[in-house]
Design a protein around this motif. Structure first.
Motif, PDB file in Angstrom:
ATOM      1  N   ASP A 197       0.807  -1.221   0.000  1.00  0.00           N
ATOM      2  CA  ASP A 197       0.000   0.000   0.000  1.00  0.00           C
ATOM      3  C   ASP A 197       0.841   1.273   0.000  1.00  0.00           C
ATOM      4  O   ASP A 197       0.519   2.244   0.681  1.00  0.00           O
ATOM      5  CB  ASP A 197      -0.972   0.005   1.184  1.00  0.00           C
ATOM      6  CG  ASP A 197      -1.930  -1.168   1.158  1.00  0.00           C
ATOM      7  OD1 ASP A 197      -2.278  -1.629   0.049  1.00  0.00           O
ATOM      8  OD2 ASP A 197      -2.326  -1.633   2.243  1.00  0.00           O
ATOM      9  N   GLY A 198       1.943   1.256  -0.731  1.00  0.00           N
ATOM     10  CA  GLY A 198       2.761   2.454  -0.887  1.00  0.00           C
ATOM     11  C   GLY A 198       3.645   2.807   0.293  1.00  0.00           C
ATOM     12  O   GLY A 198       4.156   3.919   0.369  1.00  0.00           O
ATOM     13  N   VAL A 199       3.820   1.877   1.227  1.00  0.00           N
ATOM     14  CA  VAL A 199       4.735   2.104   2.345  1.00  0.00           C
ATOM     15  C   VAL A 199       5.637   0.882   2.512  1.00  0.00           C
ATOM     16  O   VAL A 199       5.373  -0.188   1.981  1.00  0.00           O
ATOM     17  CB  VAL A 199       3.994   2.424   3.670  1.00  0.00           C
ATOM     18  CG1 VAL A 199       3.280   3.756   3.588  1.00  0.00           C
ATOM     19  CG2 VAL A 199       3.029   1.328   4.035  1.00  0.00           C
ATOM     20  N   LEU A 200       6.691   1.073   3.275  1.00  0.00           N
ATOM     21  CA  LEU A 200       7.715   0.059   3.457  1.00  0.00           C
ATOM     22  C   LEU A 200       7.784  -0.308   4.940  1.00  0.00           C
ATOM     23  O   LEU A 200       7.618   0.551   5.811  1.00  0.00           O
ATOM     24  CB  LEU A 200       9.055   0.646   2.997  1.00  0.00           C
ATOM     25  CG  LEU A 200      10.201  -0.263   2.657  1.00  0.00           C
ATOM     26  CD1 LEU A 200       9.854  -1.156   1.469  1.00  0.00           C
ATOM     27  CD2 LEU A 200      11.426   0.577   2.310  1.00  0.00           C
ATOM     28  N   TYR A 201       8.033  -1.570   5.216  1.00  0.00           N
ATOM     29  CA  TYR A 201       8.173  -2.057   6.589  1.00  0.00           C
ATOM     30  C   TYR A 201       9.442  -2.894   6.672  1.00  0.00           C
ATOM     31  O   TYR A 201       9.852  -3.514   5.709  1.00  0.00           O
ATOM     32  CB  TYR A 201       6.988  -2.941   6.991  1.00  0.00           C
ATOM     33  CG  TYR A 201       5.655  -2.256   6.896  1.00  0.00           C
ATOM     34  CD1 TYR A 201       5.158  -1.504   7.947  1.00  0.00           C
ATOM     35  CD2 TYR A 201       4.887  -2.365   5.739  1.00  0.00           C
ATOM     36  CE1 TYR A 201       3.932  -0.871   7.870  1.00  0.00           C
ATOM     37  CE2 TYR A 201       3.657  -1.739   5.655  1.00  0.00           C
ATOM     38  CZ  TYR A 201       3.181  -0.998   6.717  1.00  0.00           C
ATOM     39  OH  TYR A 201       1.974  -0.378   6.626  1.00  0.00           O
ATOM     40  N   ARG A 202      10.028  -2.950   7.869  1.00  0.00           N
ATOM     41  CA  ARG A 202      11.207  -3.785   8.078  1.00  0.00           C
ATOM     42  C   ARG A 202      10.854  -5.188   8.534  1.00  0.00           C
ATOM     43  O   ARG A 202      11.607  -6.112   8.349  1.00  0.00           O
ATOM     44  CB  ARG A 202      12.129  -3.148   9.115  1.00  0.00           C
ATOM     45  CG  ARG A 202      13.291  -2.413   8.542  1.00  0.00           C
ATOM     46  CD  ARG A 202      14.259  -3.310   7.755  1.00  0.00           C
ATOM     47  NE  ARG A 202      15.133  -4.087   8.623  1.00  0.00           N
ATOM     48  CZ  ARG A 202      15.182  -5.401   8.640  1.00  0.00           C
ATOM     49  NH1 ARG A 202      14.458  -6.133   7.851  1.00  0.00           N
ATOM     50  NH2 ARG A 202      15.999  -6.030   9.444  1.00  0.00           N
ATOM     51  N   HIS A 203       9.698  -5.360   9.147  1.00  0.00           N
ATOM     52  CA  HIS A 203       9.317  -6.659   9.682  1.00  0.00           C
ATOM     53  C   HIS A 203       7.870  -6.972   9.324  1.00  0.00           C
ATOM     54  O   HIS A 203       7.036  -6.070   9.255  1.00  0.00           O
ATOM     55  CB  HIS A 203       9.474  -6.692  11.210  1.00  0.00           C
ATOM     56  CG  HIS A 203      10.844  -6.328  11.663  1.00  0.00           C
ATOM     57  ND1 HIS A 203      11.904  -7.191  11.585  1.00  0.00           N
ATOM     58  CD2 HIS A 203      11.334  -5.181  12.182  1.00  0.00           C
ATOM     59  CE1 HIS A 203      12.990  -6.592  12.044  1.00  0.00           C
ATOM     60  NE2 HIS A 203      12.677  -5.366  12.404  1.00  0.00           N
ATOM     61  N   LYS A 204       7.576  -8.247   9.130  1.00  0.00           N
ATOM     62  CA  LYS A 204       6.210  -8.654   8.803  1.00  0.00           C
ATOM     63  C   LYS A 204       5.235  -8.260   9.905  1.00  0.00           C
ATOM     64  O   LYS A 204       4.115  -7.828   9.640  1.00  0.00           O
ATOM     65  CB  LYS A 204       6.143 -10.159   8.553  1.00  0.00           C
ATOM     66  CG  LYS A 204       4.778 -10.605   8.049  1.00  0.00           C
ATOM     67  CD  LYS A 204       4.795 -12.023   7.573  1.00  0.00           C
ATOM     68  CE  LYS A 204       3.520 -12.479   6.919  1.00  0.00           C
ATOM     69  NZ  LYS A 204       2.276 -11.965   7.390  1.00  0.00           N
ATOM     70  N   GLU A 205       5.665  -8.372  11.151  1.00  0.00           N
ATOM     71  CA  GLU A 205       4.807  -7.993  12.272  1.00  0.00           C
ATOM     72  C   GLU A 205       4.434  -6.516  12.199  1.00  0.00           C
ATOM     73  O   GLU A 205       3.310  -6.135  12.519  1.00  0.00           O
ATOM     74  CB  GLU A 205       5.495  -8.287  13.615  1.00  0.00           C
ATOM     75  CG  GLU A 205       5.782  -9.756  13.850  1.00  0.00           C
ATOM     76  CD  GLU A 205       7.028 -10.271  13.121  1.00  0.00           C
ATOM     77  OE1 GLU A 205       7.885  -9.475  12.672  1.00  0.00           O
ATOM     78  OE2 GLU A 205       7.127 -11.500  12.968  1.00  0.00           O
ATOM     79  N   ASP A 206       5.391  -5.681  11.790  1.00  0.00           N
ATOM     80  CA  ASP A 206       5.110  -4.252  11.624  1.00  0.00           C
ATOM     81  C   ASP A 206       4.077  -4.038  10.525  1.00  0.00           C
ATOM     82  O   ASP A 206       3.152  -3.240  10.670  1.00  0.00           O
ATOM     83  CB  ASP A 206       6.385  -3.470  11.282  1.00  0.00           C
ATOM     84  CG  ASP A 206       7.403  -3.492  12.404  1.00  0.00           C
ATOM     85  OD1 ASP A 206       7.015  -3.727  13.569  1.00  0.00           O
ATOM     86  OD2 ASP A 206       8.589  -3.281  12.103  1.00  0.00           O
ATOM     87  N   MET A 207       4.239  -4.760   9.420  1.00  0.00           N
ATOM     88  CA  MET A 207       3.300  -4.636   8.311  1.00  0.00           C
ATOM     89  C   MET A 207       1.908  -5.088   8.757  1.00  0.00           C
ATOM     90  O   MET A 207       0.911  -4.423   8.461  1.00  0.00           O
ATOM     91  CB  MET A 207       3.759  -5.465   7.111  1.00  0.00           C
ATOM     92  CG  MET A 207       2.828  -5.370   5.914  1.00  0.00           C
ATOM     93  SD  MET A 207       3.368  -6.344   4.509  1.00  0.00           S
ATOM     94  CE  MET A 207       3.211  -8.012   5.138  1.00  0.00           C
TER      95      MET A 207
END
Length: 114
Positions: free
Chosen positions: A91-101
């Motif tokens: 959705d147009g953003v970046l995460y470092r961890h799956k849990e964060d996403m």
């Protein structure tokens, strides 16, 4: 006459449905050039190769990105430093961890080049 129009409508619908897919059947919605809020640059190419250039560095890291076995995942993962899921993009953003996403934070804002 009715059947001709009916089949014409069916063909148009099939063509429109196929437009969202590339010739190999993969959805290329993630492909493009991005820059995050910290100045890091990402390029995700249609062939699933990628580059990452970190802010303040001249070198460009060649890597890969993935969007599921059938190219139908709602998110993409970007490989870095030997980890095939180092970054998550959705959705147009970046995460470092799956849990964060999964929780929606902390998200790193991305700008996509047009």
């Amino acid at each position: 006459m009715f059947y001709t129009k009916f089949f014409s409508v069916i063909i148009v619908c099939l063509v429109l449905a196929a437009c969202g897919k590339s010739s190999d059947g993969s959805n290329q919605g993630f492909a493009g050039k991005y820059e995050d809020e910290f100045g890091n640059k990402f390029e995700l190419r249609e062939d699933h190769t990628a580059t990452i250039q970190f802010a303040g560095q001249d070198n460009v890291n060649e890597t890969h990105w993935f969007d599921g076995e059938n190219h139908d995942s709602p998110f993409a993962t970007i490989e870095y430093n030997g980890d095939p899921a180092y970054y998550y993009m959705r959705d147009g953003v970046l995460y470092r961890h799956k849990e964060d996403m999964d929780s929606g934070h902390p998200a790193i804002k991305l700008e996509k080049e047009e």
